[in-house]
Structures are given as structure tokens and as C-alpha cells.
Design an enzyme around this catalytic site. Structure first.
Site, mmCIF file in Angstrom:
data_model
loop_
_atom_site.group_PDB
_atom_site.id
_atom_site.type_symbol
_atom_site.label_atom_id
_atom_site.label_comp_id
_atom_site.label_asym_id
_atom_site.label_seq_id
_atom_site.Cartn_x
_atom_site.Cartn_y
_atom_site.Cartn_z
ATOM 1 N N CYS A 114 18.305 3.453 9.684
ATOM 2 C CA CYS A 114 18.018 2.011 9.671
ATOM 3 C C CYS A 114 18.949 1.235 8.742
ATOM 4 O O CYS A 114 19.011 0.005 8.808
ATOM 5 C CB CYS A 114 16.571 1.763 9.289
ATOM 6 S SG CYS A 114 15.438 2.674 10.335
ATOM 7 N N HIS A 255 15.585 -5.192 6.884
ATOM 8 C CA HIS A 255 15.355 -4.308 8.022
ATOM 9 C C HIS A 255 13.923 -4.510 8.519
ATOM 10 O O HIS A 255 12.987 -4.601 7.730
ATOM 11 C CB HIS A 255 15.580 -2.852 7.605
ATOM 12 C CG HIS A 255 15.088 -1.867 8.592
ATOM 13 N ND1 HIS A 255 15.429 -1.935 9.930
ATOM 14 C CD2 HIS A 255 14.254 -0.799 8.461
ATOM 15 C CE1 HIS A 255 14.835 -0.944 10.565
ATOM 16 N NE2 HIS A 255 14.121 -0.247 9.708
ATOM 17 N N ASN A 285 10.737 -1.714 15.424
ATOM 18 C CA ASN A 285 11.807 -1.197 14.569
ATOM 19 C C ASN A 285 12.933 -0.666 15.463
ATOM 20 O O ASN A 285 12.746 0.303 16.183
ATOM 21 C CB ASN A 285 11.229 -0.075 13.691
ATOM 22 C CG ASN A 285 12.247 0.538 12.752
ATOM 23 O OD1 ASN A 285 13.439 0.326 12.890
ATOM 24 N ND2 ASN A 285 11.753 1.320 11.804
HETATM 25 O O1 UT7 Z 1 12.604 2.226 9.367
HETATM 26 C C1 UT7 Z 1 12.677 3.286 8.471
HETATM 27 C C2 UT7 Z 1 11.609 3.291 7.489
HETATM 28 N N1 UT7 Z 1 10.316 3.344 8.101
HETATM 29 C C3 UT7 Z 1 9.346 2.735 7.551
HETATM 30 O O2 UT7 Z 1 9.566 2.067 6.568
HETATM 31 C C4 UT7 Z 1 7.964 2.922 8.094
HETATM 32 C C5 UT7 Z 1 7.017 3.070 6.958
HETATM 33 N N2 UT7 Z 1 5.631 3.349 7.298
HETATM 34 C C6 UT7 Z 1 4.827 2.520 7.960
HETATM 35 O O3 UT7 Z 1 5.223 1.507 8.491
HETATM 36 C C7 UT7 Z 1 3.347 2.838 7.931
HETATM 37 O O4 UT7 Z 1 3.145 3.927 7.034
HETATM 38 C C8 UT7 Z 1 2.738 3.209 9.302
HETATM 39 C C9 UT7 Z 1 2.609 1.950 10.149
HETATM 40 C C10 UT7 Z 1 3.576 4.243 10.002
HETATM 41 C C11 UT7 Z 1 1.322 3.748 9.092
HETATM 42 O O5 UT7 Z 1 0.525 2.811 8.386
HETATM 43 P P1 UT7 Z 1 -0.314 3.272 7.108
HETATM 44 O O6 UT7 Z 1 -1.054 2.095 6.663
HETATM 45 O O7 UT7 Z 1 0.641 3.897 6.131
HETATM 46 O O8 UT7 Z 1 -1.317 4.329 7.717
HETATM 47 P P2 UT7 Z 1 -1.534 5.863 7.342
HETATM 48 O O9 UT7 Z 1 -0.390 6.682 7.848
HETATM 49 O O10 UT7 Z 1 -1.913 5.996 5.907
HETATM 50 O O11 UT7 Z 1 -2.799 6.188 8.225
HETATM 51 C C12 UT7 Z 1 -4.067 5.536 7.997
HETATM 52 C C13 UT7 Z 1 -5.003 5.933 9.115
HETATM 53 C C14 UT7 Z 1 -5.030 7.444 9.400
HETATM 54 O O12 UT7 Z 1 -6.359 7.775 9.758
HETATM 55 P P3 UT7 Z 1 -7.386 8.434 8.700
HETATM 56 O O13 UT7 Z 1 -6.712 9.681 8.218
HETATM 57 O O14 UT7 Z 1 -7.526 7.395 7.629
HETATM 58 O O15 UT7 Z 1 -8.607 8.649 9.515
HETATM 59 C C15 UT7 Z 1 -4.144 7.606 10.594
HETATM 60 O O16 UT7 Z 1 -4.454 8.732 11.355
HETATM 61 O O17 UT7 Z 1 -4.566 5.328 10.339
HETATM 62 C C16 UT7 Z 1 -4.454 6.343 11.367
HETATM 63 N N3 UT7 Z 1 -3.392 5.949 12.279
HETATM 64 C C17 UT7 Z 1 -3.605 5.177 13.358
HETATM 65 N N4 UT7 Z 1 -4.725 4.626 13.871
HETATM 66 C C18 UT7 Z 1 -4.604 3.885 14.998
HETATM 67 C C19 UT7 Z 1 -2.065 6.231 12.208
HETATM 68 N N5 UT7 Z 1 -1.412 5.677 13.250
HETATM 69 C C20 UT7 Z 1 -2.347 5.013 13.979
HETATM 70 C C21 UT7 Z 1 -2.304 4.245 15.145
HETATM 71 N N6 UT7 Z 1 -3.439 3.705 15.626
HETATM 72 N N7 UT7 Z 1 -1.144 4.031 15.808
#
Ligand code: UT7
Length: 332
Positions: A114, A255, A285
Site C-alpha cells: 500500500c 492511504h 482499499n
Molecule cells: O492497507 C494495509 C494496511 N491494512 C490495514 O491497515 C487494515 C487494518 N485493519 C483493519 O482495518 C481492521 O482491523 C479490520 C477492519 C480488518 C477489522 O476490524 P477490527 O475492529 O480490528 O476487528 P477485529 O479483527 O478485532 O474483530 C472483531 C470481531 C471479531 O469477532 P469476535 O472475536 O469479537 O467474536 C471478528 O471475528 O469482528 C469479527 N469480524 C467480523 N464480523 C463481521 C471480523 N471481520 C468481520 C466481518 N463481519 N467482515
């Protein structure tokens, strides 16, 4: 001494749109979750037979046309991509050059995920300032849909396809030149965001790795935290190094990974809302294409004016990161 100036911008987004509702039919997710956690509403997806280079060419044609520089005077093409047309060779940059009928240019790809656009900006600047090249076409192009695992809800909701391009050319006038570009990398964090299969570091042989796929895997939450920390520090460093205040920035173009990251970084830097360019809702993204696609949006909306100062800031797999202070200096 020659300096390097940003002359033009162009971008392309494929016509097919994948909405959050479409994704709910593929994985266990919802429009509400995706919107709240990422700000993304939809992404553009290339056709099966639409190559990364095809998207790059569409963006490049616009950038060249808007640059006021003759196509024949382009002497280098650099493409930032993690989703090249071909795995090892030829490079996507050579395919772009061929399709544009640029027959005797230097052409190569770089892999900085990215942060790719900031990296190719620094390469164009260095080649021009050294006197080796005069007019460099830089292209960030990605067909991320081809390396996205559409059974993994943690990643497939994020990524989209597209391309952005710019022409950087030599100038004697320091006032219109790119002020500074910072780039950095730290492989300690390699496992946060990677395509583990398919390369020579893969434990699989070629056939198995094909079966295993070469999809992106991400530790999203850890990546998120490092992203906010690194992006904020990176911007503070480049502003301080160049004695520029936040208020002097006309357009902060981070980004486009996640609205929450953009907001956290913008707030930490005390950016006003109208300084921050946000396009993540409509493109998701697009990795190396995200910054030039965002710049193109403000250009086409008539918001980007000659002489205005852009601050670019990116972060991605590697990990890599970088920032740039770039006046917009069109010739026409
Ligand atoms: O471009 C290069 C760099 N990339 C980035 O900067 C991306 C960075 N990361 C992110 O944007 C975020 O971490 C995500 C959008 C990928 C995830 O968001 P988050 O707030 O960090 O969620 P998390 O991974 O901590 O997950 C929280 C909960 C989990 O469930 P439990 O364990 O709390 O029951 C996940 O399983 O959300 C769940 N989850 C989802 N639920 C519904 C993860 N993905 C999804 C989804 N729909 N698509």
C-alpha cells in the site's frame, strides 16, 4: 540542478461494483459491520480478462493527456503493484509501456504494497534529480480481487481493484518541485500482512502452492494499531523536517485502508475535516492505487488547484510506510 514536479494525475476504476450487501451473500458479515468498522460501502472489481496493466494503461492515458507532455517524451515507467499481470516476469510496467506504445523506455515494477505510490514517487524524484530521466510515468495498479480470499471475512470486505497514474517531470523551478519523500520498511512485522504461498519462501512446491492459493492474509487488528502509530509519526517527522505546519497542507491524502485509521491519524495531526481526502467508501482499499485514485477524485471534483500542497501518507505490507510533500504543478 533539476527538480521533480507532479504535472498530472489520472485514475481508473473498473465498472463492476461489489457492495457490502453482495458480500453478505459470500461470508458471514453485514453492511452495518463493514460500514461501522471500515467506512467502506463498495469496491470496484475488474473483469476476469481485465489485467492490472489494462487498468494502469487507462489511468496513464488520462495522466499523460493532462500532463501537457508528449507521450514520446516519457522516458521511464514505474509501476507499483502487488497484483502484477504475471508472477515473475514480464513486469506490469513493461506491459503498460507496450500497450501505450512507449517503445524505448526504462520500465520496472516495485513491490511496496500500500506504500507503493509513495515509493515510486521517490524513485521518479531521484531519477529526475540525478539527471538520468526527464519525464517519468508512475502507475499504482492493483487487481486485488485476484489475490483476495472471498471465504475470509477479515480481508475480503476490504479490498478492491483500480489504478492511478501521474506524470513527474524535470523542472528548474524549485517552487513547483516535490519538497520531500520519506520511505521506510521493517520486515520484523512481515507476518502481519502477507501472501505466504507461491513464492520461493513457500513450503509448498509450485503445484501445491497453486492449490493453496496466493491469497492475502492479515492480522487486521494488530496491523490497525501499528498503522495508526506509524502513519501519525511519519507525518509529524516529514512536516518537522521541512518546517511545514499542518495548516499549510491543502489536501492530506492518506492511504485509504479504513476510515477509522484515517480519522484517528487526521485527529492526532489536528487536521481539519476538509483537509482530509476520504474515498475509502467507494473504492475500498486498492493498495498501491489508493493514493493516486484519491488525488484524481479531488482533481476531477475541481478541488485540486495549481500550487496547492498535497501531503501523502501510506502504510502497508512489508511492513512499509512513507509520506510525501508534493505541490500540484500542472503545466497547463
Ligand atoms: O492497507 C494495509 C494496511 N491494512 C490495514 O491497515 C487494515 C487494518 N485493519 C483493519 O482495518 C481492521 O482491523 C479490520 C477492519 C480488518 C477489522 O476490524 P477490527 O475492529 O480490528 O476487528 P477485529 O479483527 O478485532 O474483530 C472483531 C470481531 C471479531 O469477532 P469476535 O472475536 O469479537 O467474536 C471478528 O471475528 O469482528 C469479527 N469480524 C467480523 N464480523 C463481521 C471480523 N471481520 C468481520 C466481518 N463481519 N467482515
Amino acid at each position: 540542478m533539476a527538480y521533480a514536479a507532479l504535472r498530472s494525475i489520472g485514475a481508473y476504476a473498473p465498472k463492476n461494483i461489489l457492495t457490502n450487501d453482495d458480500l453478505t451473500k459470500m461470508v458471514d458479515t453485514s453492511d452495518e459491520w463493514i460500514t461501522k468498522r471500515t467506512g467502506i460501502k463498495e469496491r470496484h472489481i475488474a473483469d476476469k480478462d481485465e489485467f492490472t496493466s489494462d487498468m494502469g494503461v487507462s489511468a496513464a492515458k488520462l495522466a499523460i493527456e493532462r500532463s501537457g507532455i508528449a507521450k514520446e517524451d516519457i522516458d521511464m515507467v514505474v509501476c507499483a503493484t502487488i497484483s502484477p499481470d504475471y508472477f515473475n516476469m514480464p513486469s506490469t510496467a513493461t506491459m503498460i509501456a507496450k500497450k501505450l506504445e512507449l517503445n524505448s523506455v526504462t520500465a520496472f515494477d516495485i513491490s511496496a504494497a500500500c506504500t507503493g505510490f509513495v515509493y515510486i514517487l521517490s524513485i521518479a524524484k531521484a531519477f529526475i534529480e540525478s539527471g538520468m530521466k526527464k519525464n517519468v510515468l508512475i502507475v499504482g495498479a492493483e487487481k486485488l480481487s485476484a489475490i483476495t480470499d472471498y471465504t475470509d471475512r477479515g480481508t475480503c470486505i476490504l479490498f478492491g481493484d483500480g489504478a492511478g497514474a501521474a506524470v513527474i517531470s524535470a523542472t528548474e523551478n524549485k517552487e513547483e518541485a516535490i519538497i520531500d519523500v520519506h520511505t521506510a520498511a521493517d520486515g520484523t512485522y512481515a507476518d502481519l500482512l502477507m501472501t505466504p504461498n507461491g513464492g520461493t519462501g513457500s513450503p509448498h512446491d509450485a503445484l501445491e502452492s497453486e492449490a493453496a492459493g496466493v491469497y492475502m492474509q492479515m492480522k487486521g487488528n494488530e496491523t490497525f494499531k501499528v498503522a495508526v502509530r506509524t502513519l501519525t509519526k511519519d507525518v509529524k517527522d516529514i512536516l518537522e523536517a521541512n518546517n511545514i505546519k499542518t495548516e499549510q497542507i491543502d489536501h492530506f491524502v492518506p492511504h485509504q485502508a479504513n476510515f477509522r485509521i484515517i480519522k484517528a491519524v487526521g485527529d492526532a495531526l489536528k487536521m481539519k475535516e476538509d483537509q482530509v481526502v476520504v474515498t475509502v467508501a467507494k473504492y475500498g482499499n486498492t493498495s498501491g492505487a489508493s493514493i493516486p485514485m484519491a488525488i484524481n477524485d479531488i482533481y476531477e471534483e475541481g478541488k485540486l488547484k495549481k500550487g496547492q500542497l498535497l501531503l501523502l501518507d501510506a502504510f502497508g505490507g512489508g511492513l512499509t510506510w512513507g509520506s510525501a510533500l508534493v505541490p500540484f504543478s500542472p503545466l497547463k
